[in-house]
Design an enzyme around this catalytic site. Sequence first.
Site, PDB file in Angstrom:
ATOM      1  NE  ARG A  63      -2.105  -1.906   3.029  1.00 18.55           N
ATOM      2  CZ  ARG A  63      -2.549  -2.593   4.062  1.00 18.55           C
ATOM      3  NH1 ARG A  63      -3.792  -2.470   4.437  1.00 18.55           N
ATOM      4  NH2 ARG A  63      -1.765  -3.402   4.728  1.00 18.55           N
TER       5      ARG A  63
ATOM      6  CE  LYS B  73       2.913 -20.584  10.422  1.00 18.95           C
ATOM      7  NZ  LYS B  73       3.485 -19.512  11.234  1.00 18.95           N
TER       8      LYS B  73
ATOM      9  CG  ASP C   4       5.324 -25.465   7.173  1.00 15.10           C
ATOM     10  OD1 ASP C   4       6.501 -25.237   7.513  1.00 15.10           O
ATOM     11  OD2 ASP C   4       4.437 -25.801   7.965  1.00 15.10           O
ATOM     12  CG  HIS C   5       9.785 -21.186   7.148  1.00 13.38           C
ATOM     13  ND1 HIS C   5       8.780 -20.873   8.017  1.00 13.38           N
ATOM     14  CD2 HIS C   5      10.912 -21.244   7.910  1.00 13.38           C
ATOM     15  CE1 HIS C   5       9.262 -20.740   9.235  1.00 13.38           C
ATOM     16  NE2 HIS C   5      10.563 -20.959   9.200  1.00 13.38           N
TER      17      HIS C   5
ATOM     18  CE  LYS D 138      13.292 -24.091   9.539  1.00 18.94           C
ATOM     19  NZ  LYS D 138      14.116 -22.944   9.860  1.00 18.94           N
TER      20      LYS D 138
ATOM     21  CD  GLU E 163      10.388 -19.652  17.652  1.00 21.13           C
ATOM     22  OE1 GLU E 163      10.879 -18.824  16.872  1.00 21.13           O
ATOM     23  OE2 GLU E 163       9.176 -19.789  17.834  1.00 21.13           O
TER      24      GLU E 163
ATOM     25  CG  ASP F 231       3.408 -18.706  15.313  1.00 24.31           C
ATOM     26  OD1 ASP F 231       3.266 -18.362  14.123  1.00 24.31           O
ATOM     27  OD2 ASP F 231       4.417 -18.407  15.985  1.00 24.31           O
TER      28      ASP F 231
ATOM     29  CG  HIS G  82       6.511 -24.354  11.308  1.00 23.20           C
ATOM     30  ND1 HIS G  82       6.208 -24.084  10.003  1.00 23.20           N
ATOM     31  CD2 HIS G  82       6.703 -23.141  11.895  1.00 23.20           C
ATOM     32  CE1 HIS G  82       6.232 -22.776   9.805  1.00 23.20           C
ATOM     33  NE2 HIS G  82       6.518 -22.180  10.938  1.00 23.20           N
TER      34      HIS G  82
ATOM     35  CE  LYS H 132       7.031 -17.071  18.826  1.00 23.32           C
ATOM     36  NZ  LYS H 132       7.965 -17.097  17.718  1.00 23.32           N
TER      37      LYS H 132
HETATM   38  C1  BG6 Z   1       7.072 -18.817  11.958  1.00 21.84           C
HETATM   39  C2  BG6 Z   1       6.338 -18.369  13.184  1.00 21.84           C
HETATM   40  O1  BG6 Z   1       6.211 -19.516  11.095  1.00 21.84           O
HETATM   41  O2  BG6 Z   1       8.135 -19.670  12.333  1.00 21.84           O
HETATM   42  C3  BG6 Z   1       7.282 -17.662  14.144  1.00 21.84           C
HETATM   43  O3  BG6 Z   1       5.281 -17.478  12.829  1.00 21.84           O
HETATM   44  C4  BG6 Z   1       8.467 -18.545  14.453  1.00 21.84           C
HETATM   45  O4  BG6 Z   1       6.619 -17.296  15.336  1.00 21.84           O
HETATM   46  C5  BG6 Z   1       9.097 -19.055  13.165  1.00 21.84           C
HETATM   47  O5  BG6 Z   1       9.399 -17.773  15.186  1.00 21.84           O
HETATM   48  C6  BG6 Z   1      10.163 -20.078  13.453  1.00 21.84           C
HETATM   49  O6  BG6 Z   1      10.870 -20.330  12.281  1.00 21.84           O
HETATM   50  P1  BG6 Z   1      12.396 -20.750  12.309  1.00 21.84           P
HETATM   51  O7  BG6 Z   1      12.739 -21.007  10.892  1.00 21.84           O
HETATM   52  O8  BG6 Z   1      13.142 -19.606  12.925  1.00 21.84           O
HETATM   53  O9  BG6 Z   1      12.452 -21.957  13.180  1.00 21.84           O
END
Ligand code: BG6
Length: 522
Positions: A68, A173, A202-203, A207, A241, A260, A265, A361
């Site tokens: 935007r 996501k 989904d990243h 990995k 984390e 989350d 994941h 977290k």
């Molecule tokens: C994201 C979450 O999808 O994944 C975050 O929204 C999280 O809250 C993150 O910190 C963790 O990803 P990675 O690759 O750092 O383990």
Amino acid sequence: MATTELRISPEDVKQAAAQVKERIPEPGLVVIFGASGDLTKRKLLPALFHLEQAGLLPEQFRIVGVARRNLGSAFREDMKEGVLEFGGVKDGVDKLEEFVSKVDYHAMNFDDDAGYDQLKTLLESFDRDYGTRGNRLFYLATAPEYFADIVHRLGTHGMAKPEVGTARVIIEKPFGHDLESARELNDDVNTVFSENQIFRIDHYLGKETVQNVLVFRFANGIFEPIWNRNFVDHVQITAAESIGIEGRGPFYEKAGALRDVVQNHMMELLSFIAMDPPASFAAEAVRREKIKVWTSIKPLNIFDCVRGQYGPGIVGNQMVKGYREEDRVDPDSHTETYAAIRLEIENWRWAGVPFYLRAGKRLAARATEITIQFKQPPLLLFGANGQGGCEIQPNILTMRIQPDEGISLRFGAKVPGPQMAVCPVVMDFSYAQAFGASSANGYERLLLDAMLGDATLFAHRDGVEATWALYTPVLEAWAKKYPQTFPNYAAGTWGPQCGDELIGRDGHTWQAIRVPARAKAE
Ligand code: BG6
């Protein structure tokens, strides 16, 4: 006589890696909606530049950021900063300026029809000027509430089913916030794009170490025969984390740990650990096996799902705030920042084997790990105490997804000396030692696959719905009954007591996480 060398030197490994033939996508455009957000700068642009460095992008290629704000040429500069800061790249490196010159920006509101017309005209002009041949990869990196509308307008403005070239869409996501909303979103997206154009990202699947779970299991003959309830006692998956919510208060308040990271994941990790060998490594075959795992999970018992929220504490020698004191978080918030789940997969391979998942977290360290604990030998020949050695311990296979990526196997070894004393020792494989450190963030592989139209490492609609179906009753039960004990763990610890009790009920404990010095402060 020919001999086979058992030891493979790091040089051999590097040479083999260099010979891997990569596929290069067709010329095309990547169009990122929500490009002024953190994801684009921190992850997407660095990943695209890594692809460029590796020679994996076509020459006729451009990136168009859409958001935007009126950013103009400042966008290009900002993206360059992102590549330098988050991509582990030094200013002046080869290809950087050329890459940055391929970045453009288009300001528009996501509900503005005129903006879509202008965007279409702009993209067509790029096709003419840069030879991008009508191929587009749309990346939805906006807040989730815009997903359906953007998709719908791409459709009505003729960008979803082009006459020339291909259109694909990556959707970030969270894909829905419960079963019903995920179904609705799937329906919306499926009316505009066909399933083979949709890439739900989904990243974690990008990995290397996550993909390596499949290689470890299915490219080696020795593990598969013992990968079942006859040999495995239980499985633990930890996604810890040390960071907090990083200024994402409004997002996290609505999400919580279960939505989350657990529903997506961690369920992806679980499926890779638990699935049967697919018939091939084609998208449909892999997805089918994953869905079989998720749909075989016994409905969750609410007593097997526990939650926590961090209070103030010390992380990496620094005093940090509690969750309720974080910016734009309700001071009475009931959102969970920790979740632990015990589940069972009711199929022939896994019946009776508990799987324990925990994510949180502000835990003591950053570590994503999977541990497979094997059953004890049927007869403890050397006594439970190994004749004066240590207590005999079960074999444990640990897959370290991050950081300090690697795999280790714990087994008992004879302590040198006249007694049959046994102590646990660890056999260790380190990714960095074998292949060298990598600055890849996981998005490289996924962006490349999406450009190539390969959906193997992306979620299918049925899979997304299956995992939401599992967790929606838990989320509903949690929403009805607020925990009275929040905050129930101090930042910098390993989470609330209820998490330890959950696994303790079965006589187990969470595996201690081996924390490398550099990871403690991360
Ligand atoms: C994201 C979450 O999808 O994944 C975050 O929204 C999280 O809250 C993150 O910190 C963790 O990803 P990675 O690759 O750092 O383990």
